[in-house]
Design an enzyme around this catalytic site. Sequence first.
Site, PDB file in Angstrom:
ATOM      1  N   ARG A  88       0.904  -1.249  -0.103  1.00 55.40           N
ATOM      2  CA  ARG A  88      -0.035   0.060   0.040  1.00 55.40           C
ATOM      3  C   ARG A  88       0.752   1.185   0.059  1.00 55.40           C
ATOM      4  NH1 ARG A  88      -5.747   1.330   3.134  1.00 55.40           N
ATOM      5  NH2 ARG A  88      -6.335  -0.103   1.642  1.00 55.40           N
ATOM      6  N   HIS A 122      -7.155   1.066  -6.861  1.00 46.62           N
ATOM      7  CA  HIS A 122      -7.185  -0.121  -5.736  1.00 46.62           C
ATOM      8  C   HIS A 122      -7.958  -1.630  -6.412  1.00 46.62           C
ATOM      9  CE1 HIS A 122      -7.690  -1.409  -2.000  1.00 46.62           C
ATOM     10  NE2 HIS A 122      -8.445  -0.718  -1.554  1.00 46.62           N
ATOM     11  N   GLN A 159      -9.925  -4.047  -4.051  1.00 51.13           N
ATOM     12  CA  GLN A 159     -11.268  -3.454  -3.681  1.00 51.13           C
ATOM     13  C   GLN A 159     -12.433  -3.986  -4.942  1.00 51.13           C
ATOM     14  OE1 GLN A 159     -12.133  -1.781  -0.960  1.00 51.13           O
ATOM     15  NE2 GLN A 159     -14.378  -2.410  -1.438  1.00 51.13           N
ATOM     16  N   ASP A 176     -17.058   7.250  -2.708  1.00 50.69           N
ATOM     17  CA  ASP A 176     -15.920   7.103  -1.815  1.00 50.69           C
ATOM     18  C   ASP A 176     -15.867   8.305  -1.141  1.00 50.69           C
ATOM     19  OD1 ASP A 176     -13.679   6.203  -0.518  1.00 50.69           O
ATOM     20  OD2 ASP A 176     -12.541   5.916  -2.286  1.00 50.69           O
ATOM     21  N   CYS A 188     -16.500   1.552  -0.281  1.00 52.03           N
ATOM     22  CA  CYS A 188     -15.365   0.569   0.003  1.00 52.03           C
ATOM     23  C   CYS A 188     -15.192   0.652   1.372  1.00 52.03           C
ATOM     24  CB  CYS A 188     -14.101   1.073  -0.884  1.00 52.03           C
ATOM     25  SG  CYS A 188     -13.596   2.768  -0.614  1.00 52.03           S
ATOM     26  N   ARG A 235     -13.931  -8.640   1.144  1.00 47.56           N
ATOM     27  CA  ARG A 235     -12.600  -8.448   0.976  1.00 47.56           C
ATOM     28  C   ARG A 235     -11.885  -9.745   1.287  1.00 47.56           C
ATOM     29  NH1 ARG A 235     -10.492  -3.445   0.776  1.00 47.56           N
ATOM     30  NH2 ARG A 235      -8.579  -4.570   0.043  1.00 47.56           N
TER      31      ARG A 235
HETATM   32  N1  NVA Z   1     -10.057   6.558  -1.991  1.00 46.49           N
HETATM   33  C1  NVA Z   1      -9.611   6.204  -0.604  1.00 46.49           C
HETATM   34  C2  NVA Z   1      -9.875   4.594  -0.303  1.00 46.49           C
HETATM   35  C3  NVA Z   1      -9.518   4.075   0.896  1.00 46.49           C
HETATM   36  C4  NVA Z   1      -9.755   2.683   0.948  1.00 46.49           C
HETATM   37  C5  NVA Z   1      -8.218   6.469  -0.209  1.00 46.49           C
HETATM   38  O1  NVA Z   1      -7.207   6.152  -1.069  1.00 46.49           O
HETATM   39  O2  NVA Z   1      -7.917   7.126   0.831  1.00 46.49           O
HETATM   40  N1   CP Z   2     -11.683  -0.332   1.473  1.00 51.07           N
HETATM   41  C1   CP Z   2     -10.193  -0.357   2.069  1.00 51.07           C
HETATM   42  O1   CP Z   2      -9.352  -0.520   1.244  1.00 51.07           O
HETATM   43  O2   CP Z   2     -10.109  -0.332   3.466  1.00 51.07           O
HETATM   44  P1   CP Z   2      -8.872  -0.201   4.118  1.00 51.07           P
HETATM   45  O3   CP Z   2      -8.416   1.314   4.040  1.00 51.07           O
HETATM   46  O4   CP Z   2      -9.481  -0.217   5.973  1.00 51.07           O
HETATM   47  O5   CP Z   2      -7.896  -1.198   3.924  1.00 51.07           O
END
Ligand code: NVA
Ligand code: CP
Length: 295
Positions: free
Chosen positions: A100, A127, A130, A212, A252, A280
């Site tokens: 990540r 992502h 997801q 989101d 998500c 997930r």
């Molecule tokens: N778009 C959000 C998704 C979190 C799972 C982010 O990148 O913070």
């Molecule tokens: N949706 C998602 O990726 O959640 P987290 O940021 O909690 O992993």
Amino acid sequence: MITNFLDLDTFSAEELEDLLHLSMEVKNGSDQSKVLPGKFIGLIFEKPSTRTRVSFEVAMTQLGGKASFLSVNDLQLGRGEPIQDTSKVLSSMVDGLVLRTMKHETQIEFSSNSSVPVINGLSNKSHPCQLLADLLTFYEEKGSIEGKKVTWFGDFNNVCFSYAQASELLGFEFWIACPEEYIPPSAEIFKNLHFTQSITEAAEESDLISTDVWVSMGDEKDAKKRLRSFSGYQVNADVLDLANPDVIFLHCLPAIRGNEISENLLDDSRSRVWKQAENRLHAQKGLLLKLLGDY
Ligand code: NVA
Ligand code: CP
């Protein structure tokens, strides 16, 4: 050949559907504890996570393997050890890596120096993990997504990018309701997207509506402007009422109630977010079996 999973288009439509079916089989099957015996994956996260981290950790444990969470601040990476050195060393020990990262380029550099599969657990670009869960949820609820109308409200962010890739692969109509200034240059690579600033045009006849947060991790510096710009794009019960009667709503998570969704939307009868979040885990298992197992 090593198969990385940096984006959904790693797989053909057929391979993706096969993976989703495998995830469903695993979800509904019995003992899986001997499927990946002795396999070990490392999770290297530069940003916080609840679902992605825990679903990979639990998935590996339930499949008979193990996962270890490696915060960047606990690795020498955090003190400046080069990505390529870290990748060469870690991949000589583990069977797979989930990353990540702030920048998608980090994923590319990491995977090009790795001798084991690298999985994108979220980057600023996309992502894909997801989307596996979102697609799995849609298939379970409504069957094939081909030819359906899917609508995204708000920010064209990493999750939205992966939806756009899914729409090309699986042949669904993808509508995005967002302010024009937030349509990113990366959207140009997709030929079948429909952009609109009309909530009604976006929502009507939708089979799936998703959204989101308006401020993703890494976008905090623009938070004030973003909250102003997206304020007309909230998903609420009135928006869902414009869609097909059997529309489902996905998010998500984490969600900000009162911003991109109304206070009670997660518990609306059309919301499937809790199932989506649980999926997930099942989707991750399907992916791990494809990349680390003989499936
Ligand atoms: N778009 C959000 C998704 C979190 C799972 C982010 O990148 O913070
Ligand atoms: N949706 C998602 O990726 O959640 P987290 O940021 O909690 O992993």
